[in-house]
Design an enzyme around this catalytic site. Structure first.
Site, PDB file in Angstrom:
ATOM      1  N   TYR A 137      -6.840 -49.852  22.716  1.00  0.00           N
ATOM      2  CA  TYR A 137      -7.519 -50.077  23.992  1.00  0.00           C
ATOM      3  C   TYR A 137      -7.277 -51.517  24.429  1.00  0.00           C
ATOM      4  O   TYR A 137      -7.757 -52.452  23.801  1.00  0.00           O
ATOM      5  CB  TYR A 137      -9.003 -49.767  23.799  1.00  0.00           C
ATOM      6  CG  TYR A 137      -9.924 -49.920  24.981  1.00  0.00           C
ATOM      7  CD1 TYR A 137      -9.482 -50.293  26.245  1.00  0.00           C
ATOM      8  CD2 TYR A 137     -11.288 -49.681  24.815  1.00  0.00           C
ATOM      9  CE1 TYR A 137     -10.359 -50.418  27.310  1.00  0.00           C
ATOM     10  CE2 TYR A 137     -12.180 -49.795  25.878  1.00  0.00           C
ATOM     11  CZ  TYR A 137     -11.707 -50.177  27.109  1.00  0.00           C
ATOM     12  OH  TYR A 137     -12.590 -50.316  28.164  1.00  0.00           O
ATOM     13  N   LYS A 165      -5.115 -46.833  25.742  1.00  0.00           N
ATOM     14  CA  LYS A 165      -5.873 -46.898  26.993  1.00  0.00           C
ATOM     15  C   LYS A 165      -5.672 -48.297  27.545  1.00  0.00           C
ATOM     16  O   LYS A 165      -5.978 -49.283  26.880  1.00  0.00           O
ATOM     17  CB  LYS A 165      -7.357 -46.647  26.786  1.00  0.00           C
ATOM     18  CG  LYS A 165      -8.138 -46.811  28.102  1.00  0.00           C
ATOM     19  CD  LYS A 165      -9.617 -47.062  27.935  1.00  0.00           C
ATOM     20  CE  LYS A 165     -10.233 -47.392  29.301  1.00  0.00           C
ATOM     21  NZ  LYS A 165     -11.677 -47.695  29.222  1.00  0.00           N
TER      22      LYS A 165
END
Length: 312
Positions: A137, A165
């Site tokens: 992330y 992400k």
């Protein structure tokens, strides 16, 4: 033909619904999660939108348990495990995967500025210790570090690192990410930059992680349908709705203020109360009144799509 990947779709980064006593509101969890599943979206709990950095471990584990109990056949949920304590991240990851999470997601630890070698070592050690699906992330807005794409690409070949992400707002980075991974069967790219949702999907992105989906997951459900149908014009119509609704609660506010504003809109929809975990707090009363007014004006302008909410 677009490659069908295991990790894909609209994954909404959930707020953490709280009671006035800062406990998990499990009835609100049920309302929010079921609303997502109804709109072909999946929950991602304990991320930035979920105030994860401020939550005690007991509440985090309760949230995982409550979300797991609501999992429907064919549906998935994801869990954020970010922490400055390595052991806490691994423990939460393992318990989440044991509970049925599809994958766990981790940012970089945020206290120390890390070199690229330290970033690599951290994610390799984390993935080895978790021994299950891990999503990298990238969110410089909170970590104050950007994970180089070349490093993510190197890490993408680790057996337990299954996707990324990315919430960094950088057009060149997005294009390069899609170029690197849209054709990879074993690695997924999720975009956390809502303003580029339609663009990413139309150009090979695997999924979206939009905070606005807490209020209106149907936007991204319909956007995805339009992309699958090859209707670019309709996809960008839903992008416009996403942008307009996002601006209602985000424009002119800090990240923390926008999270409170998001919960206020969810309260208007009868999904949860607007309580925040300290250090985040309420907006000024006038600001909240203007926020709700702007929201209802938008609903009236777009009444062909949005339903007027009713408080519960």
């Amino acid at each position: 033909m677009k490659i069908q990947k295991k990790y894909k779709g609209t994954v909404v980064p959930l707020v953490t619904p709280l009671t006035a006593r800062y406990e998990l509101d499990e009835q609100a969890v049920e309302r929010i999660v079921l609303n997502l599943y109804k709109n072909d979206a999946m929950p991602f709990i304990l991320g930035t939108t979920g105030e994860s950095a401020s939550l005690p471990a007991t509440l985090k584990h309760a949230f995982v348990k409550a979300t797991a109990a609501l999992k429907q056949p064919g549906a998935e949920f994801y869990v954020g495990i970010s922490s400055n304590c390595f052991e806490e991240s691994v423990e939460l990851a393992k318990s989440s995967l044991d509970a049925g999470a599809a994958a766990v997601a981790a940012t970089l630890p945020t206290y120390y500025h890390l070199s690229e070698d330290q970033m690599k070592d951290y994610f390799v050690r984390l993935a080895d210790a978790v021994a299950g699906p891990v999503i990298i992330y990238n969110i410089p807005a909170t970590t104050h570090m950007s994970i180089p794409l070349e490093l993510i690409d190197e890490l993408s070949h680790h057996e337990f690192i299954v996707g990324t992400k990315d919430s960094e707002r950088n057009d060149g980075r997005l294009d390069r990410s899609l170029e690197l991974w849209s054709g990879r069967e074993d690695f997924s790219h999720f975009l956390g930059w809502a303003a580029k949702s339609a663009y990413a999907l139309l150009n090979g992105g695997d999924g979206l992680i939009p905070s606005t989906g807490n209020v209106a997951p149907e936007i991204y459900c319909e956007m995805t349908k339009a992309v699958i149908a090859g209707d670019t014009e309709k996809a960008y119509h839903y992008q416009h709705l996403s942008d307009t609704l996002g601006n209602v609660y985000q424009s002119g506010r800090t990240l923390g203020e926008s999270l409170r504003a998001l919960k206020v809109l969810m309260q208007e929809n009868g999904l949860c109360d607007a309580h925040m975990m300290p250090p985040l707090s309420a907006l000024h009363e006038r600001d909240e009144q203007n926020l709700v007014k702007s929201y209802h004006q938008l609903l009236q302008q777009e009444s062909s799509f949005f339903k007027q909410p009713s408080n519960v």
